[in-house]
Design an enzyme around this catalytic site. Structure first.
Site, PDB file in Angstrom:
ATOM      1  N   HIS A  61       2.304  56.512  27.904  1.00  0.00           N
ATOM      2  CA  HIS A  61       1.916  56.121  29.260  1.00  0.00           C
ATOM      3  C   HIS A  61       1.964  57.308  30.226  1.00  0.00           C
ATOM      4  CE1 HIS A  61       6.102  56.524  30.453  1.00  0.00           C
ATOM      5  NE2 HIS A  61       6.407  55.891  29.317  1.00  0.00           N
ATOM      6  N   GLU A 120       9.068  50.197  24.454  1.00  0.00           N
ATOM      7  CA  GLU A 120       9.972  51.290  24.111  1.00  0.00           C
ATOM      8  C   GLU A 120      11.259  50.749  23.503  1.00  0.00           C
ATOM      9  OE1 GLU A 120      10.546  54.040  22.979  1.00  0.00           O
ATOM     10  OE2 GLU A 120      10.366  55.493  24.632  1.00  0.00           O
TER      11      GLU A 120
END
EC number: 5.4.2.12
Length: 209
Positions: free
Chosen positions: A9, A83
């Site tokens: 990201h 994550e």
């Protein structure tokens, strides 16, 4: 043959101090939004792009959504791409960890898979969920390119997993992942994987791998 662009990201507010950001749902910074737009430019000029998927965390969604729009493709979110949970290390820097629990931090540095951070997710479990998500994305883009937006630690673990590198070496093999960049992986028809590039520049100008 299918290409999977496994991408981190864009930048978040914790990037400057390199604070561990696992499940904290941070937004992108202004710079992170610009990085997402650059990735969208790449998506718009990649005719073989057939699938766009991302983690369910805001920073991944905000990175992937412009790319999906630019390519005229649906954006599918998948919570298996989030994550790792860093447990007690969430929000801390490496230096702060070393002060709080030096032995545990040293063990993590030596073997981050065998000795995850205190209270953190087992990286082997993260590899299992993440690899299944990437395989699904590869199938969705079979014969073309799949864009998968996830996160730094998961990305490095998965890159090792797919290319036959001991995942315990992920911090040494791939010490840094650029924002809106990552691993370009090729999945052959027989199921083998090959790393084509790491940290490439992906913009409207095209690809650099």
């Amino acid at each position: 043959m299918t290409i999977v662009a496994l991408i981190r990201h864009g930048e978040t507010p914790w990037h400057a101090e390199n604070r561990y950001c696992g499940r904290t749902d941070l937004p992108l910074t202004g710079n992170g939004e610009r990085q997402a737009e650059a990735l969208a430019g790449w998506a718009a000029v990649t005719p073989a792009l057939r699938a766009v998927r991302s983690s369910t965390l805001t920073r991944a969604i905000r990175t992937a959504a412009p790319a999906a729009a630019g390519a005229g493709l649906p954006h599918v979110t998948d919570d298996r791409l989030v994550e790792l949970d860093f447990g007690e290390a969430e929000g801390l820097t490496s230096a702060e960890m070393e002060l709080r629990w030096p032995k545990e931090r040293a063990a993590f540095v030596a073997d981050p898979v065998g000795d995850p951070l205190p209270g953190g997710e087992d990286p082997r479990a993260a590899i299992a969920r993440g690899s299944a998500a990437v395989l699904d994305a590869a199938l969705a883009g079979a014969g073309g390119v799949s864009l998968v937006v996830c996160h730094s630690t998961l990305l490095r673990l998965l890159t090792c997993h797919f290319t036959g590198v001991d995942p315990s070496e992920y911090r040494r093999a791939y010490p840094k992942v650029g924002n809106a960049s990552g691993a370009i992986l090729r999945r052959m028809d027989g199921g083998d994987w090959e790393l084509l590039a790491f940290n490439p520049v992906l913009t409207r100008a095209g690809v650099a791998w």
